[in-house]
Write a protein that holds these residues in place. Sequence first.
Motif, mmCIF file in Angstrom:
data_model
loop_
_atom_site.group_PDB
_atom_site.id
_atom_site.type_symbol
_atom_site.label_atom_id
_atom_site.label_comp_id
_atom_site.label_asym_id
_atom_site.label_seq_id
_atom_site.Cartn_x
_atom_site.Cartn_y
_atom_site.Cartn_z
ATOM 1 N N ASP A 117 -8.022 -4.721 0.490
ATOM 2 C CA ASP A 117 -8.663 -4.146 -0.693
ATOM 3 C C ASP A 117 -9.876 -4.970 -1.102
ATOM 4 O OD1 ASP A 117 -6.586 -2.288 -0.687
ATOM 5 O OD2 ASP A 117 -5.315 -3.598 -1.894
ATOM 6 N N ALA A 136 0.811 -1.214 0.000
ATOM 7 C CA ALA A 136 0.000 0.000 0.000
ATOM 8 C C ALA A 136 0.841 1.259 0.000
ATOM 9 C CB ALA A 136 -0.913 0.002 1.210
ATOM 10 N N GLU A 166 -10.551 -7.531 -10.067
ATOM 11 C CA GLU A 166 -11.737 -6.665 -10.017
ATOM 12 C C GLU A 166 -12.843 -7.240 -10.908
ATOM 13 O OE1 GLU A 166 -12.340 -3.360 -8.473
ATOM 14 O OE2 GLU A 166 -14.344 -3.843 -9.226
ATOM 15 N N HIS A 178 -14.086 -3.951 -0.941
ATOM 16 C CA HIS A 178 -14.899 -3.997 -2.163
ATOM 17 C C HIS A 178 -16.376 -4.186 -1.789
ATOM 18 C CE1 HIS A 178 -16.467 -5.428 -5.998
ATOM 19 N NE2 HIS A 178 -15.340 -4.982 -6.571
ATOM 20 N N ARG A 219 -4.918 1.434 1.509
ATOM 21 C CA ARG A 219 -5.619 0.726 0.441
ATOM 22 C C ARG A 219 -5.094 1.041 -0.951
ATOM 23 N NH1 ARG A 219 -10.765 1.485 3.116
ATOM 24 N NH2 ARG A 219 -11.666 2.719 1.462
ATOM 25 N N ASN A 220 -5.283 0.056 -1.836
ATOM 26 C CA ASN A 220 -4.960 0.207 -3.252
ATOM 27 C C ASN A 220 -6.147 -0.274 -4.066
ATOM 28 O OD1 ASN A 220 -2.254 1.168 -3.224
ATOM 29 N ND2 ASN A 220 -1.590 -0.865 -2.567
ATOM 30 N N PRO A 221 -6.251 0.195 -5.312
ATOM 31 C CA PRO A 221 -7.296 -0.388 -6.159
ATOM 32 C C PRO A 221 -6.970 -1.856 -6.428
ATOM 33 C CG PRO A 221 -6.114 1.413 -7.285
ATOM 34 C CD PRO A 221 -5.458 1.223 -5.965
ATOM 35 N N LEU A 222 -7.988 -2.681 -6.626
ATOM 36 C CA LEU A 222 -7.765 -4.097 -6.952
ATOM 37 C C LEU A 222 -7.120 -4.217 -8.327
ATOM 38 C CD1 LEU A 222 -11.031 -5.993 -5.873
ATOM 39 C CD2 LEU A 222 -8.796 -6.030 -4.757
#
Lengths: 516, 516
Positions: A351, A25, A285, A355, A277-280
């Motif tokens: 992450d 992260a 995703e 969601h 956090r990070n985007p998937l």
Amino acid sequence: MWRAAVCVLLLLCMNTQVTGAADKAEGTGITLAPPSFSGKLLVIPMDGSHWVAIKALAQAMGRRGHKVTVVIPEVNIRMGPGKHYDTVTFPVPYDKASLNIIGTNKHLMEKSSESFIQDMRKRFAHMQRIADFLHTTAESLLFNATLISHLAEQVSGFDAVLTDPMVPTGTLMARKLGLPSINLLRGIPCLMDMKAAGCPSPPSYVPRFFTGFTDKMNFMERTINTLVSTYCYVWMGFSYSYRYVILCLNRYDFTMEVPRPLMPNIILVGGINCNVRNPLPEDLESWVSGEHGFVVFTLGSMVSDMPVKRASVFLEAFRQIPQKVIWRYTGQIPDSVPDNVRIMEWVPQNDLLAHPGARAFITHGGSHGLFEGLCHAVPMVMVPLTADQPDNAQKMASKGVGVVLDIMSITTEGLLQGLNAIINDTRYKERVQKLSAVHKDRPIDPLQLSVYWTEFVMRHKGAQHLRAAVLELNWIQYFCLDVIALLATVLLVFVILTVKCFKVCLRKLGRKRKQE
Amino acid sequence: MWRAAVCVLLLLCMNTQVTGAADKAEGTGITLAPPSFSGKLLVIPMDGSHWVAIKALAQAMGRRGHKVTVVIPEVNIRMGPGKHYDTVTFPVPYDKASLNIIGTNKHLMEKSSESFIQDMRKRFAHMQRIADFLHTTAESLLFNATLISHLAEQVSGFDAVLTDPMVPTGTLMARKLGLPSINLLRGIPCLMDMKAAGCPSPPSYVPRFFTGFTDKMNFMERTINTLVSTYCYVWMGFSYSYRYVILCLNRYDFTMEVPRPLMPNIILVGGINCNVRNPLPEDLESWVSGEHGFVVFTLGSMVSDMPVKRASVFLEAFRQIPQKVIWRYTGQIPDSVPDNVRIMEWVPQNDLLAHPGARAFITHGGSHGLFEGLCHAVPMVMVPLTADQPDNAQKMASKGVGVVLDIMSITTEGLLQGLNAIINDTRYKERVQKLSAVHKDRPIDPLQLSVYWTEFVMRHKGAQHLRAAVLELNWIQYFCLDVIALLATVLLVFVILTVKCFKVCLRKLGRKRKQE
């Protein structure tokens, strides 16, 4: 004694695992005002899951422009470089293979076929290995004259030491270098961290580790808790002293733990890693998207493997639910993995839980994972393995946000029932949402708060005004036993004199009557 | 008993005075995110200096768009309308003149010429009057059926009650209306507020009110502190119970007070009024400007008067310093007032102290004033009069940020010496600056923090997760006396049985030997 103590510590230290959600992260949204100074922070972390929170804080401090130096052993489980800090490594006399042996926890998943004595002997030998390992690691740092003198040269530059006090290496280093130390911790068995801070922990409503009690105890529970507390008091009183600590950043939160008295230098930062956090990744995703949502299944980074027979129990249950399942698993993959299951060697746990499609979280009940589940309001199936996990799981279950299953006797039917309950019985979701809302409703994000207080110690070279005078008292003074002795003596003398006077008067009166 | 208790309370309540710095303030820089809801808050305040902090919070809540209703008696000392809240008044059976008699504290400034007995009788009569007055005020609200039913009609709209628990009217009202209550307070004698929250206060390092001790006590001080604490425990245990409270906003700060254990629902907001500021009126601004700066002199709104002879002592000292002096004073003005002295009936105390020209603060040591002096780093000459003021003054003096003088024996020379010391000896300024920097170094401003937690209680209809289980325990359970009794019995039985066995064995052995 020291080794025995370390063994207990180790149980906690090596087993409260997460899947490394924070490792990658970088995108934390720190919103504190920019720092008014640029300082230097020395970090002496612990390995395993303990690394997660320390790393998050080290990264955050680095991002704010401080020079952060992290000291780690050359051979380690999961510690490593980061974008916002430097690392200094020191040699250790063991290799990765022996580390893996120490780190193995497969026995937690298997019923032993050996006799009780043999089994205990094996477990004790394993704990002994861990203790030796910790001891060796600490020695490798503390007796590394070159490294110590290298750090000592820079000391005028360092403002503070950030450490995990599970093993006191960092505290000793801070003391040696004459720097204020900040502890980031989950808690030490026997409430040793609380004792070190001089914090009262009345056994009548503050449950001890490993008892599984809540703050509402019946008479028998209170008796056991008092006995455990007395045992701890006597035993730990001799073995440890952490009174040098300036500030404790404690991964504790009243939505998960019992409300209890705290000292001014204990800052609560439970859920410190939830906003790291990070985007998937794109493929993940798109894979998790779907009307039924998905289940996240991890047992921590140290227990990524399990016997094939037990793995099949899980897979059979997953086959019967409409949700997709992401499973962190590095063991032997059974023959028929259902289509809705994706097995990965590492998962971005936090992450995934963040969601909106996350419907359930199957977890071993490590504190990092539970805080992440709580933060993102995902109901949980908990299969605690060891250390504080049974306690943690019990606490969450008592709040009605999940169910606890026994890993040793888990069946496909039992798991299916548990999963269906937390996914389809809306009360679990409602309760976890409510608890999550309270948990997150704090004036300042715990990572930001940690940064704030770390900078405070660096700015003011300590936090003397938060240090209670109790730390200067011995236990006779603390409990006012000397005062009680004095008062009791005075009272006794008074009573004796009164009685004597009374007797003399009575006798004289008796004589007078006789004379009459 | 109730009346006696109230008398003690009253000493605090009527005498911790400030000059109303916050009364006119509108310009607080609240920087919290806008609230996600618009709620309704019922405020039941206390009069006198207690009004300052409550008003600041009521105003701040109103500014954030909440509907705030403040319930005050028709006749009062200083409470009144504000821009951001509504007031509801209730009739009381006394007039302003009798209030003034109750409020007079001139006796604190004059040595009594009467005999000790007469003097004590007079003081007790005065305290009795205050107790009667408080009692009457409370009755006037609690038995005002029209007002209560009017408020009860609106209850579905109200989210919480904000009150000062010095007199439990607000707490009783909250209970009657079934609303969660938030206390904003400085502290109640005998640490009753701490006891109500279930907070341990070990007498070995937590000094009791009125003792003047710090947290470092010698044996004799600890003995006295333990006796006071025992007395309080017994006496207060019978007279009060505040366990209904949800959250305490406590005007306490570790730069002024001793570090001590606190319960989770005690939020520290010491210095809540320091950022409630306005620009100085233009004429005052220009008058205070000058190379030597100025001295602020107030003894609180309740002691704005003093005997002419004593006033002359002050004036003579002021004549001999280069600084200008702003003096809040409503009494008879002596004949010759020096040019550098400006006498005013009301002064914007906080705004003056915040001015860079402020060199010294002569204060009675009320907590509001001390927090303002501390916040703006102004060294102090303290002339404590009554209640918690001697304690407060002693604490500040022990930090080296001011000197304490006795109002009864004050002389021009003594005052001059004190003023010269704190103005010209730079160590006072340095120490107060350092302490001020630590005091202000908090993640969030105390007024914003108060707003945050008040909204928290309104949002969640309480703060259940912060309520410790200790509040459900009686004292036998709390101290585990039942557990100790059980364990002692078990131990005793064990010892008796062992001794018996031993005796029987010895006897048998003896017989055997004899037979041989």
